[in-house]
Design an enzyme around this catalytic site. Sequence first.
Site: not given
Length: 400
Positions: A49, A300
């Site tokens: 992110k 992720s």
Amino acid sequence: MLTLDQVYHAAYVLKDVIRETALIHAPLINPESQIYLKTENLQITGSFKVRGAYYKISQLSEEEKTKGVIACSAGNHAQGVALAAAKSGIRSLICIPDSAPISKVEATKSYGAQVCLVKGVYDDAYQKACDLQKESGATFIHPFNDQQVIAGQGTIGLEILNQLADVDAVIVPVGGGGLISGVAFAIKSLNPKCKVYGVQACGAPSMVQALVDKKVEALSSVSTFADGIAVKCPGDLTYALCSKYVDEVVTVTEDEIATAILTLIEQHKLIAEGAGAVSVAAAMFNKVDVKGKKAVCLLSGGNIDVTILSRVISRGLLKAGRSGDLILSMVDKPGQLKEVSSIIADLGANVVSVHHDRSGENTGINDCYLHIRMETRNHEHLAQIRKAIVKAGYHIVQSN
């Protein structure tokens, strides 16, 4: 319109800020394929992110920077925005639902953000962030539905192609779609033959539903421990990019996600959160066509709440046949437990707990229930033990 130049520019901006995460060969994930792991779980803040957040913040005007940024998140996006703002020398305010784990709240604060705890759930925190944004004039940093955020996430696609030029498929977790939009755009622009697959939790299939119905729509509810991809509604930008550049989006179950997390821990000493492990689950359980291909599973994030990690591991052990429960109905007399334990031990399993219950309503006066939990090798081993116990004359009431 998103351009490849923009993704390359994001890579240039990010080169001294983020890590170029390693690509690790993982031959045991799916023996019929050549699987590699793109380890964004080892990125700073523990998630991809920060890439999109930092690039977005870096492109703000000086006037916008003086007013700071605001975001809403209960996890990885909050930490990414907080760190990106701190590195850029600007203020950040993150609205977080008060139900969020304390560890994530404290991590966000540690990166320098001001935290506003909002009573309720994510939607309540999002509304609060929107209200505060209107009052302050701060720039709202959307977690996925923003072109510059998507360009930042697309830098992962560039890295994958640099690390494995002949990759056949890339498997990407999908929540709101920002990550897969950037990765798919970058990869398809440079290597159109490479397949890009998305993976969602079966309890939160928002992008799957949108692509089937050919329109953006919100789910009435979501239910998954993979909180990083528990998104009710994808963005219009991400939906458009997925429609054009993503080959297929599939779903995996909670048990499959748990098994993937356990496999990553045991085989590769890597911690992935639920959202980060869905790509591995898809490869392990053949949800996408990777047989005989070089495939990259994108991990992720690794910010799993330690309070649920033990439960996830337990579920993973059950799914893999590494742990099993038996409930036997038997006559309550001396030697029964010893004989059953001997059968289990002789077959190489380990008894980890025993519960002897004489008080069941449906048992005879001289009967009892024996509940045994064992450590086993796999499902075949469990089946062998069950068969031996039945052959010895015992009645199995329940087995899992």
